[in-house]
Design a protein around this motif. Structure first.
Motif, PDB file in Angstrom:
ATOM      1  N   PHE A  62      34.237  35.445  50.902  1.00 48.65           N
ATOM      2  CA  PHE A  62      35.670  35.810  50.322  1.00 48.65           C
ATOM      3  C   PHE A  62      35.752  36.904  49.617  1.00 48.65           C
ATOM      4  N   SER A  63      36.602  37.739  49.874  1.00 42.97           N
ATOM      5  CA  SER A  63      36.847  39.060  49.194  1.00 42.97           C
ATOM      6  C   SER A  63      37.404  38.771  47.735  1.00 42.97           C
ATOM      7  N   ARG A  64      37.331  39.880  46.757  1.00 44.29           N
ATOM      8  CA  ARG A  64      37.879  39.569  45.366  1.00 44.29           C
ATOM      9  C   ARG A  64      39.363  39.362  45.639  1.00 44.29           C
ATOM     10  N   ALA A  65      40.096  39.784  46.210  1.00 45.00           N
ATOM     11  CA  ALA A  65      41.361  39.873  46.464  1.00 45.00           C
ATOM     12  C   ALA A  65      41.892  38.432  46.955  1.00 45.00           C
ATOM     13  N   ASP A  66      41.044  37.871  47.857  1.00 46.19           N
ATOM     14  CA  ASP A  66      41.222  36.666  48.357  1.00 46.19           C
ATOM     15  C   ASP A  66      40.910  35.316  47.354  1.00 46.19           C
ATOM     16  N   LEU A  67      39.899  35.763  46.588  1.00 45.21           N
ATOM     17  CA  LEU A  67      39.498  34.532  45.438  1.00 45.21           C
ATOM     18  C   LEU A  67      40.520  34.580  44.508  1.00 45.21           C
ATOM     19  N   VAL A  68      40.942  35.859  44.086  1.00 40.58           N
ATOM     20  CA  VAL A  68      42.238  35.673  43.046  1.00 40.58           C
ATOM     21  C   VAL A  68      43.245  35.063  43.500  1.00 40.58           C
ATOM     22  N   GLN A  69      43.623  35.504  44.623  1.00 40.53           N
ATOM     23  CA  GLN A  69      44.788  34.718  45.058  1.00 40.53           C
ATOM     24  C   GLN A  69      44.680  33.285  45.391  1.00 40.53           C
ATOM     25  N   ARG A  70      43.672  32.737  46.142  1.00 38.80           N
ATOM     26  CA  ARG A  70      43.295  31.303  46.547  1.00 38.80           C
ATOM     27  C   ARG A  70      43.088  30.457  45.432  1.00 38.80           C
ATOM     28  N   VAL A  71      41.901  31.008  44.476  1.00 39.40           N
ATOM     29  CA  VAL A  71      41.641  30.272  43.353  1.00 39.40           C
ATOM     30  C   VAL A  71      42.711  30.006  42.299  1.00 39.40           C
ATOM     31  N   TRP A  72      43.057  31.303  41.831  1.00 41.10           N
ATOM     32  CA  TRP A  72      44.002  31.307  40.736  1.00 41.10           C
ATOM     33  C   TRP A  72      45.605  31.743  41.042  1.00 41.10           C
ATOM     34  N   GLN A  73      45.791  31.707  42.380  1.00 40.87           N
ATOM     35  CA  GLN A  73      47.289  31.866  42.764  1.00 40.87           C
ATOM     36  C   GLN A  73      47.741  33.079  42.049  1.00 40.87           C
ATOM     37  N   ARG A  74      47.049  34.206  41.900  1.00 39.52           N
ATOM     38  CA  ARG A  74      47.537  35.277  41.292  1.00 39.52           C
ATOM     39  C   ARG A  74      47.440  36.731  42.283  1.00 39.52           C
ATOM     40  N   HIS A  75      48.122  37.494  41.826  1.00 35.41           N
ATOM     41  CA  HIS A  75      48.018  38.836  42.837  1.00 35.41           C
ATOM     42  C   HIS A  75      47.595  40.118  41.724  1.00 35.41           C
ATOM     43  N   PHE A  76      46.339  40.491  41.902  1.00 34.97           N
ATOM     44  CA  PHE A  76      45.571  41.431  41.222  1.00 34.97           C
ATOM     45  C   PHE A  76      45.475  42.489  42.262  1.00 34.97           C
ATOM     46  N   SER A  77      44.899  43.801  41.648  1.00 37.51           N
ATOM     47  CA  SER A  77      44.479  44.677  42.681  1.00 37.51           C
ATOM     48  C   SER A  77      43.354  44.238  43.308  1.00 37.51           C
ATOM     49  N   ALA A  78      42.911  44.686  44.723  1.00 35.24           N
ATOM     50  CA  ALA A  78      41.905  44.115  45.219  1.00 35.24           C
ATOM     51  C   ALA A  78      40.451  44.558  44.614  1.00 35.24           C
ATOM     52  N   ASP A  79      40.699  45.841  43.781  1.00 33.81           N
ATOM     53  CA  ASP A  79      39.492  46.235  43.328  1.00 33.81           C
ATOM     54  C   ASP A  79      39.384  45.674  41.959  1.00 33.81           C
ATOM     55  N   SER A  80      40.161  44.708  41.460  1.00 31.82           N
ATOM     56  CA  SER A  80      39.870  43.900  40.143  1.00 31.82           C
ATOM     57  C   SER A  80      38.640  43.329  39.769  1.00 31.82           C
ATOM     58  N   ARG A  81      37.999  43.657  38.694  1.00 36.03           N
ATOM     59  CA  ARG A  81      36.430  43.151  38.302  1.00 36.03           C
ATOM     60  C   ARG A  81      36.619  41.909  37.786  1.00 36.03           C
ATOM     61  N   THR A  82      38.022  41.037  37.860  1.00 35.83           N
ATOM     62  CA  THR A  82      38.080  39.773  37.185  1.00 35.83           C
ATOM     63  C   THR A  82      36.794  38.751  37.873  1.00 35.83           C
ATOM     64  N   VAL A  83      36.796  38.873  39.000  1.00 35.51           N
ATOM     65  CA  VAL A  83      36.010  38.037  39.956  1.00 35.51           C
ATOM     66  C   VAL A  83      34.630  38.471  39.633  1.00 35.51           C
ATOM     67  N   ASP A  84      34.293  39.697  39.636  1.00 36.53           N
ATOM     68  CA  ASP A  84      32.818  40.041  39.128  1.00 36.53           C
ATOM     69  C   ASP A  84      32.205  39.493  38.013  1.00 36.53           C
ATOM     70  N   VAL A  85      33.102  39.438  36.961  1.00 38.17           N
ATOM     71  CA  VAL A  85      32.831  39.058  35.680  1.00 38.17           C
ATOM     72  C   VAL A  85      32.603  37.489  35.651  1.00 38.17           C
ATOM     73  N   HIS A  86      33.385  36.685  36.448  1.00 37.80           N
ATOM     74  CA  HIS A  86      33.221  35.248  36.358  1.00 37.80           C
ATOM     75  C   HIS A  86      32.123  34.873  37.040  1.00 37.80           C
ATOM     76  N   VAL A  87      31.805  35.543  38.446  1.00 34.76           N
ATOM     77  CA  VAL A  87      30.616  35.335  38.997  1.00 34.76           C
ATOM     78  C   VAL A  87      29.635  35.662  38.194  1.00 34.76           C
ATOM     79  N   SER A  88      29.250  36.857  37.370  1.00 35.26           N
ATOM     80  CA  SER A  88      28.244  36.964  36.672  1.00 35.26           C
ATOM     81  C   SER A  88      27.912  35.966  35.528  1.00 35.26           C
ATOM     82  N   ARG A  89      29.042  35.379  34.783  1.00 33.65           N
ATOM     83  CA  ARG A  89      28.932  34.346  33.857  1.00 33.65           C
ATOM     84  C   ARG A  89      28.494  33.053  34.495  1.00 33.65           C
ATOM     85  N   LEU A  90      28.882  32.886  35.690  1.00 35.65           N
ATOM     86  CA  LEU A  90      28.589  31.558  36.386  1.00 35.65           C
ATOM     87  C   LEU A  90      27.231  31.371  36.722  1.00 35.65           C
ATOM     88  N   ARG A  91      26.537  32.754  36.982  1.00 37.92           N
ATOM     89  CA  ARG A  91      25.098  32.958  37.477  1.00 37.92           C
ATOM     90  C   ARG A  91      24.275  32.668  36.220  1.00 37.92           C
TER      91      ARG A  91
END
Length: 79
Positions: A24-53
């Motif tokens: 899933f792309s970052r944009a897909d994850l933001v939209q499908r997981v949190w039902q939000r519309h951020f820019s496709a290059d948002s680093r939000t997902v990267d931060v959450h994945v890093s913390r989860l790891r």
């Protein structure tokens, strides 16, 4: 052992693990997981994945796989 996750971390992990081996792309994850519309290059997902790891540790953290220039996926541990 039990680990403490934020709501967003839990939602992301639950979504990815419910769709194993699907990238899933970052944009897909933001939209499908949190039902939000951020820019496709948002680093939000990267931060959450890093913390989860980090929280999941070296064995299970590797299940969150980065597909370079595409996005993220969950790959269940072999065994």
């Amino acid at each position: 052992r039990e680990i403490v996750l934020t709501f967003q971390e839990f939602e992301l992990l639950a979504f990815l693990s419910a769709h194993p081996a699907t990238v899933f792309s970052r944009a897909d994850l933001v939209q499908r997981v949190w039902q939000r519309h951020f820019s496709a290059d948002s680093r939000t997902v990267d931060v959450h994945v890093s913390r989860l790891r980090h929280k999941l540790g070296p064995v299970y953290g590797r299940c969150l796989v980065t597909e370079y220039r595409i996005g993220y996926m969950f790959r269940p541990p072999a065994g």
